[in-house]
Design a protein around this motif. Structure first.
Motif, mmCIF file in Angstrom:
data_model
loop_
_atom_site.group_PDB
_atom_site.id
_atom_site.type_symbol
_atom_site.label_atom_id
_atom_site.label_comp_id
_atom_site.label_asym_id
_atom_site.label_seq_id
_atom_site.Cartn_x
_atom_site.Cartn_y
_atom_site.Cartn_z
ATOM 1 N N GLY A 43 0.796 -1.218 0.000
ATOM 2 C CA GLY A 43 0.000 0.000 0.000
ATOM 3 C C GLY A 43 0.828 1.268 0.000
ATOM 4 N N PHE A 44 2.031 1.215 0.564
ATOM 5 C CA PHE A 44 2.907 2.376 0.552
ATOM 6 C C PHE A 44 3.678 2.480 -0.757
ATOM 7 C CE2 PHE A 44 6.919 4.549 1.266
ATOM 8 C CZ PHE A 44 6.520 5.688 1.929
ATOM 9 N N GLY A 45 4.179 1.361 -1.244
ATOM 10 C CA GLY A 45 5.002 1.379 -2.445
ATOM 11 C C GLY A 45 4.227 1.560 -3.731
ATOM 12 N N SER A 46 2.938 1.187 -3.735
ATOM 13 C CA SER A 46 2.129 1.248 -4.964
ATOM 14 C C SER A 46 0.799 1.950 -4.682
ATOM 15 C CB SER A 46 1.861 -0.173 -5.488
ATOM 16 O OG SER A 46 3.065 -0.903 -5.622
ATOM 17 N N PRO A 47 0.844 3.242 -4.342
ATOM 18 C CA PRO A 47 -0.374 3.896 -3.868
ATOM 19 C C PRO A 47 -1.226 4.545 -4.944
ATOM 20 C CG PRO A 47 1.467 5.383 -3.599
ATOM 21 C CD PRO A 47 2.019 4.118 -4.225
ATOM 22 N N ASP A 48 -0.745 4.651 -6.167
ATOM 23 C CA ASP A 48 -1.389 5.544 -7.132
ATOM 24 C C ASP A 48 -1.899 4.841 -8.380
ATOM 25 O OD1 ASP A 48 -0.883 7.835 -5.540
ATOM 26 O OD2 ASP A 48 1.202 7.843 -6.247
ATOM 27 N N LEU A 49 -2.169 3.552 -8.300
ATOM 28 C CA LEU A 49 -2.733 2.855 -9.451
ATOM 29 C C LEU A 49 -4.172 3.310 -9.672
ATOM 30 C CD1 LEU A 49 -1.342 -0.723 -8.771
ATOM 31 C CD2 LEU A 49 -0.486 0.963 -10.419
ATOM 32 N N SER A 50 -4.527 3.482 -10.930
ATOM 33 C CA SER A 50 -5.833 4.048 -11.254
ATOM 34 C C SER A 50 -6.945 3.014 -11.118
ATOM 35 C CB SER A 50 -5.823 4.592 -12.685
ATOM 36 O OG SER A 50 -5.732 3.523 -13.618
ATOM 37 N N GLU A 51 -8.163 3.530 -11.045
ATOM 38 C CA GLU A 51 -9.332 2.652 -11.000
ATOM 39 C C GLU A 51 -9.420 1.804 -12.263
ATOM 40 O OE1 GLU A 51 -14.205 3.072 -10.730
ATOM 41 O OE2 GLU A 51 -12.887 4.719 -10.108
ATOM 42 N N ALA B 297 -9.654 -3.366 -14.412
ATOM 43 C CA ALA B 297 -9.499 -4.312 -15.519
ATOM 44 C C ALA B 297 -9.005 -5.658 -15.021
ATOM 45 C CB ALA B 297 -8.532 -3.738 -16.555
ATOM 46 N N LEU B 298 -8.055 -5.641 -14.096
ATOM 47 C CA LEU B 298 -7.572 -6.899 -13.524
ATOM 48 C C LEU B 298 -8.674 -7.625 -12.782
ATOM 49 C CD1 LEU B 298 -4.102 -5.688 -12.160
ATOM 50 C CD2 LEU B 298 -4.476 -7.197 -14.115
ATOM 51 N N CYS B 299 -9.418 -6.895 -11.968
ATOM 52 C CA CYS B 299 -10.482 -7.521 -11.186
ATOM 53 C C CYS B 299 -11.553 -8.135 -12.082
ATOM 54 C CB CYS B 299 -11.104 -6.496 -10.245
ATOM 55 S SG CYS B 299 -10.015 -5.931 -8.930
ATOM 56 N N ARG B 300 -11.947 -7.413 -13.113
ATOM 57 C CA ARG B 300 -12.989 -7.921 -14.009
ATOM 58 C C ARG B 300 -12.525 -9.169 -14.748
ATOM 59 N NH1 ARG B 300 -13.609 -2.335 -14.631
ATOM 60 N NH2 ARG B 300 -12.283 -2.301 -16.487
ATOM 61 N N ALA B 301 -11.217 -9.317 -14.951
ATOM 62 C CA ALA B 301 -10.693 -10.511 -15.625
ATOM 63 C C ALA B 301 -10.529 -11.688 -14.665
ATOM 64 C CB ALA B 301 -9.352 -10.191 -16.268
ATOM 65 N N GLY B 302 -10.777 -11.462 -13.373
ATOM 66 C CA GLY B 302 -10.669 -12.545 -12.399
ATOM 67 C C GLY B 302 -9.378 -12.558 -11.612
ATOM 68 N N LEU C 178 -3.680 -8.209 4.428
ATOM 69 C CA LEU C 178 -4.009 -8.061 3.013
ATOM 70 C C LEU C 178 -5.491 -7.766 2.887
ATOM 71 C CD1 LEU C 178 -2.157 -11.074 1.363
ATOM 72 C CD2 LEU C 178 -1.391 -8.710 1.494
ATOM 73 N N VAL C 179 -5.812 -6.828 2.001
ATOM 74 C CA VAL C 179 -7.216 -6.549 1.714
ATOM 75 C C VAL C 179 -7.391 -6.526 0.207
ATOM 76 C CG1 VAL C 179 -7.549 -5.227 3.831
ATOM 77 C CG2 VAL C 179 -6.870 -4.047 1.748
ATOM 78 N N PRO C 180 -8.595 -6.836 -0.286
ATOM 79 C CA PRO C 180 -8.832 -6.685 -1.727
ATOM 80 C C PRO C 180 -8.617 -5.243 -2.136
ATOM 81 C CG PRO C 180 -10.602 -7.924 -0.686
ATOM 82 C CD PRO C 180 -9.778 -7.349 0.419
ATOM 83 N N ALA C 181 -8.134 -5.023 -3.337
ATOM 84 C CA ALA C 181 -7.854 -3.667 -3.798
ATOM 85 C C ALA C 181 -9.077 -2.796 -3.615
ATOM 86 C CB ALA C 181 -7.445 -3.695 -5.272
ATOM 87 N N GLY C 182 -8.888 -1.691 -2.888
ATOM 88 C CA GLY C 182 -9.980 -0.760 -2.669
ATOM 89 C C GLY C 182 -10.524 -0.771 -1.266
ATOM 90 N N ALA C 183 -10.363 -1.871 -0.517
ATOM 91 C CA ALA C 183 -10.933 -1.936 0.818
ATOM 92 C C ALA C 183 -10.017 -1.223 1.788
ATOM 93 C CB ALA C 183 -11.131 -3.383 1.246
ATOM 94 N N PRO D 195 -11.341 0.228 -6.771
ATOM 95 C CA PRO D 195 -12.169 -0.906 -7.164
ATOM 96 C C PRO D 195 -12.065 -2.037 -6.153
ATOM 97 C CG PRO D 195 -10.723 -0.212 -8.952
ATOM 98 C CD PRO D 195 -10.250 0.438 -7.706
ATOM 99 N N MET D 196 -13.147 -2.726 -5.949
ATOM 100 C CA MET D 196 -13.139 -3.880 -5.058
ATOM 101 C C MET D 196 -13.108 -5.139 -5.904
ATOM 102 S SD MET D 196 -13.272 -5.041 -1.921
ATOM 103 C CE MET D 196 -14.097 -3.928 -0.808
ATOM 104 N N CYS D 197 -12.050 -5.912 -5.795
ATOM 105 C CA CYS D 197 -11.963 -7.157 -6.550
ATOM 106 C C CYS D 197 -12.993 -8.134 -6.034
ATOM 107 C CB CYS D 197 -10.566 -7.766 -6.437
ATOM 108 S SG CYS D 197 -9.342 -6.932 -7.441
#
Length: 418
Positions: A72-80, A85-90, A395-400, A407-409
């Protein structure tokens, strides 16, 4: 979760910088048949991050099971759009300690998930210090980082595979409905021992904030203590505890050639300032200190004599040795050592300047006072930092719980993959 042991029968290949590392990882993901697990500290939405995104999306769409863990600290700025797109692909995207921002200040600065591991189909693994960002490529310019990773085939990949799944299970244990990680039949099937692929002995060694708080540092000290001829350490952020400094000095004083390759063009000025505080102690004991001046050094590698080596994510500084979650591979293999030593010799001969007694000069009273302070700080800081709050971020799903990863995976249903 981590029972470190030497495992024979492995094949290793040293990978230097993103030019060698990224194509291998992306090719392995493209050839994956069942599963890909990726852990990384930094994932940026630049040309490298976009290439990883595309590789994971393509694999997921053909049915490969994918888990991606970012810090969460090293990768804080990934876009929705990127995460969505990753979450929708599973793809299951997990964020380690996403934290909250208070007036734009991040609250998750300590105890980071700093590991860089990839496991594909439980048969091929990558471990090292290279993040998924364009600054690990030479065409990034003067700030492009010098770094290393290792590609691994053989029985030790089974140990690495079990570790990453144990980390996922432990990190998600607190969430209702996430216990399916432990019980998927596919995981039990893959626990079988892999056949030998080469002659190297390997061991995965990790650092955490519970049962393995000093394992990586301890193996460094044991290796240096056993050295008879040669020690080379190339490390980006160097400010280790007193015991490791003592082993380096003692090795040099008994006639071992001890070389340190440190940052001469640091990505953060404090890095060089901290290391320079140790130069008097090291050089006067016979340790050869070199500053790598071509680009920022980001590597975390070492070799001892003609057989012992390590490649991984752990720096030799307070964050890595006392706070972060780290992973290194230890290696017993003469051929690998020869390759790594040739790389280190090239740096020393063509891209480093040596810090000798003449360049240091006689210490002033202020420097002696500072050295006295640093000496006692080094004796104490591992214990002090270990006394900081020992919560284990989950660990939490992206967005929680993260304000930038929105986005919530999707979570598989309770009976998924039983």
């Amino acid at each position: 979760m981590n029972n470190a042991r030497w495992t024979a029968g492995n094949e290793l290949e040293l990978l230097e910088n993103g030019e060698e590392f990224f194509p291998r990882v992306f090719e392995a993901i493209a050839q994956a048949e069942q599963e890909v697990v990726v852990e990384t500290f930094i994932l940026f939405e630049d040309k490298v991050g976009l290439a990883l995104n595309e590789a994971l999306l393509t694999a997921a769409k053909r049915g490969v099971q994918i888990d991606l863990t970012i810090d969460g600290f090293g990768s804080p700025d990934l876009s929705e759009e990127y995460i969505g797109a990753l979450c929708r692909a599973g793809v299951r995207v997990h964020v380690f300690d996403p934290g909250l921002r208070i007036f734009k200040w991040r609250t998750n600065m300590l105890r980071r998930m700093h590991r860089k591991i990839v496991v594909v189909d439980a048969k091929l693994a990558f471990v090292g210090g290279i993040n998924y960002s364009a600054d690990h490529l030479l065409d990034f310019g003067p700030q492009g980082k010098q770094d290393y990773a290792v590609q691994i085939r053989g029985p030790v990949v089974g140990d690495i595979h079990r570790f990453v799944h144990g980390a996922l299970a432990d990190g998600l244990r607190h969430q209702q409905g996430k216990r399916w990680f432990r019980h998927r039949p596919l995981m039990r099937k893959r626990a079988k021992a892999l056949p030998p692929a080469g002659d190297a002995q390997c061991m995965l060694v990790t650092r955490d904030n519970t049962r393995h708080t000093n394992d990586i540092e301890r193996y460094y000290r044991l290796a240096i203590r056993s050295a008879r001829e040669h020690v080379t350490i190339a490390n980006a952020y160097f400010f280790p505890g007193y015991r490791l400094i003592r082993e380096l000095r003692r090795a040099a004083q008994r006639g071992v050639e001890v070389r340190l390759i440190l940052q001469g063009e640091p990505d953060m000025p404090i890095v060089k300032i901290a290391a320079q505080m140790l130069y008097h102690h090291l050089v006067r004991a016979g340790v050869k200190v070199y500053e790598y001046c071509e680009r920022p050094l980001h590597g975390k590698v070492a070799l001892v004599d003609d057989r012992w080596a390590t490649v991984g994510s752990s720096n030799l500084d307070p964050l890595s040795l006392a706070l972060n979650l780290e992973a290194n591979v230890l290696i017993h293999d003469r051929a690998f050592n020869q390759t790594l030593r040739a790389k280190m010799d090239h740096l020393v001969d063509h891209a480093c300047k040596q810090i000798d007694r003449e360049s240091i000069g006689e210490p002033t009273r202020l420097q002696l006072l500072r050295s006295y302070f640093v000496f006692h700080l080094l004796r104490r800081y591992p214990a002090w930092l270990g006394g900081l709050p020992r919560h284990v971020p989950q660990l939490v799903p992206a967005g929680a719980g993260a304000d930038t990863l929105t986005p919530m995976c999707p979570t598989p249903p309770q009976g998924a993959a039983q």
